[in-house]
Design a protein around this motif. Structure first.
Motif, PDB file in Angstrom:
ATOM      1  N   LEU A 112       0.840  -1.186  -0.051  1.00 21.38           N
ATOM      2  CA  LEU A 112       0.129   0.110   0.031  1.00 21.38           C
ATOM      3  C   LEU A 112       0.707   1.222  -0.065  1.00 21.38           C
ATOM      4  O   LEU A 112       2.010   1.199   0.483  1.00 21.38           O
ATOM      5  CB  LEU A 112      -0.907   0.012   1.120  1.00 21.38           C
ATOM      6  N   THR A 113       0.373   2.351  -0.484  1.00 21.57           N
ATOM      7  CA  THR A 113       0.801   3.706  -0.394  1.00 21.57           C
ATOM      8  C   THR A 113      -0.064   4.745   0.433  1.00 21.57           C
ATOM      9  O   THR A 113      -1.077   4.878   0.359  1.00 21.57           O
ATOM     10  CB  THR A 113       0.869   4.182  -1.872  1.00 21.57           C
ATOM     11  N   ASP A 114       0.842   5.285   1.331  1.00 20.40           N
ATOM     12  CA  ASP A 114       0.058   6.435   2.116  1.00 20.40           C
ATOM     13  C   ASP A 114      -0.298   7.442   1.325  1.00 20.40           C
ATOM     14  O   ASP A 114       0.704   8.000   0.801  1.00 20.40           O
ATOM     15  CB  ASP A 114       0.834   6.685   3.081  1.00 20.40           C
ATOM     16  N   ALA A 115      -1.519   7.949   1.131  1.00 19.74           N
ATOM     17  CA  ALA A 115      -1.862   9.097   0.341  1.00 19.74           C
ATOM     18  C   ALA A 115      -1.546  10.151   0.722  1.00 19.74           C
ATOM     19  O   ALA A 115      -1.071  11.246  -0.158  1.00 19.74           O
ATOM     20  CB  ALA A 115      -3.411   9.155   0.326  1.00 19.74           C
ATOM     21  N   ASP A 116      -0.992  10.380   2.002  1.00 25.28           N
ATOM     22  CA  ASP A 116      -0.620  11.849   2.568  1.00 25.28           C
ATOM     23  C   ASP A 116       0.217  11.531   3.834  1.00 25.28           C
ATOM     24  O   ASP A 116      -0.393  11.467   4.737  1.00 25.28           O
ATOM     25  CB  ASP A 116      -1.814  12.696   2.875  1.00 25.28           C
ATOM     26  N   PRO A 117       1.454  11.172   3.640  1.00 26.09           N
ATOM     27  CA  PRO A 117       2.380  10.998   4.746  1.00 26.09           C
ATOM     28  C   PRO A 117       2.821  12.102   5.662  1.00 26.09           C
ATOM     29  O   PRO A 117       3.570  11.896   6.530  1.00 26.09           O
ATOM     30  CB  PRO A 117       3.499  10.403   3.878  1.00 26.09           C
ATOM     31  N   HIS A 118       2.199  13.275   5.450  1.00 23.64           N
ATOM     32  CA  HIS A 118       2.912  14.318   6.218  1.00 23.64           C
ATOM     33  C   HIS A 118       1.952  15.234   7.013  1.00 23.64           C
ATOM     34  O   HIS A 118       2.311  16.137   8.012  1.00 23.64           O
ATOM     35  CB  HIS A 118       3.424  15.411   5.228  1.00 23.64           C
ATOM     36  N   ALA A 119       0.554  15.271   6.795  1.00 23.24           N
ATOM     37  CA  ALA A 119      -0.398  16.004   7.498  1.00 23.24           C
ATOM     38  C   ALA A 119      -0.894  15.296   8.942  1.00 23.24           C
ATOM     39  O   ALA A 119      -1.459  14.354   8.803  1.00 23.24           O
ATOM     40  CB  ALA A 119      -1.844  16.251   6.537  1.00 23.24           C
TER      41      ALA A 119
ATOM     42  N   ARG B 100      -3.705  11.607  -6.780  1.00 23.32           N
ATOM     43  CA  ARG B 100      -3.561  12.968  -7.252  1.00 23.32           C
ATOM     44  C   ARG B 100      -3.279  14.185  -6.213  1.00 23.32           C
ATOM     45  O   ARG B 100      -2.543  14.950  -6.449  1.00 23.32           O
ATOM     46  CB  ARG B 100      -4.956  13.496  -8.103  1.00 23.32           C
ATOM     47  N   ASP B 101      -4.135  13.985  -5.188  1.00 20.71           N
ATOM     48  CA  ASP B 101      -3.764  15.017  -4.109  1.00 20.71           C
ATOM     49  C   ASP B 101      -4.614  14.561  -2.748  1.00 20.71           C
ATOM     50  O   ASP B 101      -5.417  13.664  -2.816  1.00 20.71           O
ATOM     51  CB  ASP B 101      -4.673  16.504  -4.494  1.00 20.71           C
ATOM     52  N   ALA B 102      -4.081  15.064  -1.722  1.00 18.24           N
ATOM     53  CA  ALA B 102      -4.753  14.707  -0.328  1.00 18.24           C
ATOM     54  C   ALA B 102      -4.705  15.907   0.513  1.00 18.24           C
ATOM     55  O   ALA B 102      -3.630  16.700   0.554  1.00 18.24           O
ATOM     56  CB  ALA B 102      -3.746  13.580   0.249  1.00 18.24           C
ATOM     57  N   THR B 103      -5.559  15.896   1.373  1.00 17.63           N
ATOM     58  CA  THR B 103      -5.764  17.344   2.305  1.00 17.63           C
ATOM     59  C   THR B 103      -6.028  16.858   3.667  1.00 17.63           C
ATOM     60  O   THR B 103      -7.035  15.707   3.824  1.00 17.63           O
ATOM     61  CB  THR B 103      -6.877  18.311   1.715  1.00 17.63           C
ATOM     62  N   VAL B 104      -6.432  17.407   4.603  1.00 22.94           N
ATOM     63  CA  VAL B 104      -6.595  17.321   5.977  1.00 22.94           C
ATOM     64  C   VAL B 104      -7.506  18.517   6.328  1.00 22.94           C
ATOM     65  O   VAL B 104      -7.043  19.663   6.812  1.00 22.94           O
ATOM     66  CB  VAL B 104      -5.476  17.039   7.092  1.00 22.94           C
ATOM     67  N   PRO B 105      -8.756  18.468   5.959  1.00 21.18           N
ATOM     68  CA  PRO B 105      -9.574  19.940   6.241  1.00 21.18           C
ATOM     69  C   PRO B 105      -9.727  20.312   7.787  1.00 21.18           C
ATOM     70  O   PRO B 105      -9.782  19.253   8.404  1.00 21.18           O
ATOM     71  CB  PRO B 105     -10.963  19.457   5.649  1.00 21.18           C
ATOM     72  N   ARG B 106      -9.788  21.469   8.089  1.00 24.71           N
ATOM     73  CA  ARG B 106     -10.020  21.906   9.475  1.00 24.71           C
ATOM     74  C   ARG B 106     -11.466  21.814   9.782  1.00 24.71           C
ATOM     75  O   ARG B 106     -12.073  22.537   9.130  1.00 24.71           O
ATOM     76  CB  ARG B 106      -9.213  23.249   9.486  1.00 24.71           C
ATOM     77  N   THR B 107     -11.927  21.163  10.935  1.00 22.81           N
ATOM     78  CA  THR B 107     -13.134  20.935  11.315  1.00 22.81           C
ATOM     79  C   THR B 107     -12.886  20.718  12.752  1.00 22.81           C
ATOM     80  O   THR B 107     -12.087  19.772  13.201  1.00 22.81           O
ATOM     81  CB  THR B 107     -13.966  20.129  10.677  1.00 22.81           C
ATOM     82  N   LEU B 108     -13.888  21.109  13.626  1.00 21.90           N
ATOM     83  CA  LEU B 108     -13.932  20.580  15.022  1.00 21.90           C
ATOM     84  C   LEU B 108     -15.143  19.867  15.400  1.00 21.90           C
ATOM     85  O   LEU B 108     -15.775  19.726  16.411  1.00 21.90           O
ATOM     86  CB  LEU B 108     -13.909  21.939  15.883  1.00 21.90           C
ATOM     87  N   ALA B 109     -15.838  19.213  14.181  1.00 19.64           N
ATOM     88  CA  ALA B 109     -16.912  18.403  14.374  1.00 19.64           C
ATOM     89  C   ALA B 109     -16.851  17.192  14.962  1.00 19.64           C
ATOM     90  O   ALA B 109     -17.580  16.249  15.434  1.00 19.64           O
ATOM     91  CB  ALA B 109     -17.503  18.211  13.152  1.00 19.64           C
ATOM     92  N   SER B 110     -15.235  16.785  15.120  1.00 25.44           N
ATOM     93  CA  SER B 110     -14.888  15.638  15.690  1.00 25.44           C
ATOM     94  C   SER B 110     -13.584  15.828  16.502  1.00 25.44           C
ATOM     95  O   SER B 110     -13.205  17.071  16.435  1.00 25.44           O
ATOM     96  CB  SER B 110     -14.755  14.205  14.992  1.00 25.44           C
ATOM     97  N   ASP B 111     -13.220  15.012  17.411  1.00 27.10           N
ATOM     98  CA  ASP B 111     -11.843  14.966  17.818  1.00 27.10           C
ATOM     99  C   ASP B 111     -10.639  14.888  16.977  1.00 27.10           C
ATOM    100  O   ASP B 111      -9.401  15.068  17.090  1.00 27.10           O
ATOM    101  CB  ASP B 111     -11.540  14.492  19.420  1.00 27.10           C
ATOM    102  N   HIS B 112     -11.039  14.345  15.846  1.00 26.44           N
ATOM    103  CA  HIS B 112     -10.006  14.202  14.761  1.00 26.44           C
ATOM    104  C   HIS B 112     -10.428  15.228  13.516  1.00 26.44           C
ATOM    105  O   HIS B 112     -11.639  15.495  13.747  1.00 26.44           O
ATOM    106  CB  HIS B 112     -10.252  12.752  14.247  1.00 26.44           C
TER     107      HIS B 112
END
Length: 275
Positions: free
Chosen positions: A220-227, A252-264
């Motif tokens: 497997l390949t980690d889609a976003d190994p930095h965020a 193609r791309d990976a993001t970690v959107p900012r939200t406080l709807a969970s603790d993750h």
């Protein structure tokens, strides 16, 4: 493959799957996926709020979403509600729920109290299975590692391309021994599936360089190994993953959107499936 109970709103049955990535050469099919530990419906403020979580999920514009820490009639913390089914209905998506725990109801005749993982999909779920992997139960005294359910798998067809999506929640304890066994189980189950593109979503409770995760990166390949994704307010840990089959699925791309709807925070990846 054993079929789990699937549910979808009427809207979900008529919605066309969204395309969020360019079609490339025509030999690659776009798919946007996400993973999100939803903290049983509670936000970073520890307040249960499905409206807030539905809005956060809708904003991802994802075709497929893996959910972890999902309650179904579990208890007062989630108002006894079937969280995955309600979120699917609000988003117009199909759902497959894979319980880790399924306990007798508190009142005779009531629904079973369940907790586990789920997949939401804009594409029809053709089949689903709840696999057993090694777990150390939180529901019994003096637990020992033993096979238990809660490793969910769904089979989809995305514009003619067969796709298997898996969702998991690995052990949270500091001792990695259970995660070592869970990774071995995960690889065995995934490697047994042939002829489909594979995507693994989940909360691994370990950082990318952790030795117990190393075997996963053979296939497997980690889609976003930095965020970082945890905790949601000031994320300092990288424990939530979109992992894709190397050579068969391209990121193609990976993001970690900012939200406080969970603790993750959620992790979102735009993928290209190779035909």
């Amino acid at each position: 493959m054993a079929q789990l109970t699937l549910s979808a709103s009427l809207l979900g049955l008529i919605l066309a799957p969204a395309a969020h990535a360019s079609p490339g050469s025509g030999r690659e099919v776009p798919l946007r996926v996400a993973t999100y530990n939803i903290h049983a419906g509670a936000g970073m403020d520890d307040v249960f709020d499905l409206d807030r979580q539905a809005a956060a999920l809708r904003a991802l514009h994802a075709d497929v979403i893996g959910l972890e820490e999902v309650d179904a009639h579990w208890g007062t913390r989630s108002q006894g509600r079937d969280v995955a089914a309600e979120l699917a209905a609000r988003l117009g998506m199909h759902v497959s729920f894979a319980p880790i725990y399924s306990l007798d109801p508190e009142q005779p005749g009531g629904p079973r109290r369940e907790f586990g993982v789920a997949v939401l999909s804009r594409y029809a779920i053709l089949a689903a299975e709840n696999h057993e992997i090694t777990r150390l139960s939180t529901q019994v005294p003096h637990p020992v590692p033993a096979p238990a359910p809660g490793f969910g798998e769904v089979k989809l067809k995305v514009r003619g391309v067969p796709v298997h999506v898996y969702v998991t929640h690995l052990d949270y304890r500091g001792d990695p021994s259970v995660r070592v066994a869970q990774v071995a189980d995960t690889r065995r189950i995934m490697n047994a599936d042939r002829g489909a593109r594979k995507i693994l979503l989940g909360d691994f409770n370990a950082a990318p360089p952790s030795p117990e995760l190393a075997p996963l990166w053979r296939e497997l390949t980690d889609a976003d190994p930095h965020a970082n994704s945890f905790p949601a307010d000031v994320p300092v840990r990288r424990i939530d993953y979109v992992a894709v089959q190397s050579g068969a699925v391209r990121v193609r791309d990976a993001t970690v959107p900012r939200t406080l709807a969970s603790d993750h925070r959620p992790v979102v990846a735009d993928l290209l499936l190779r035909r």
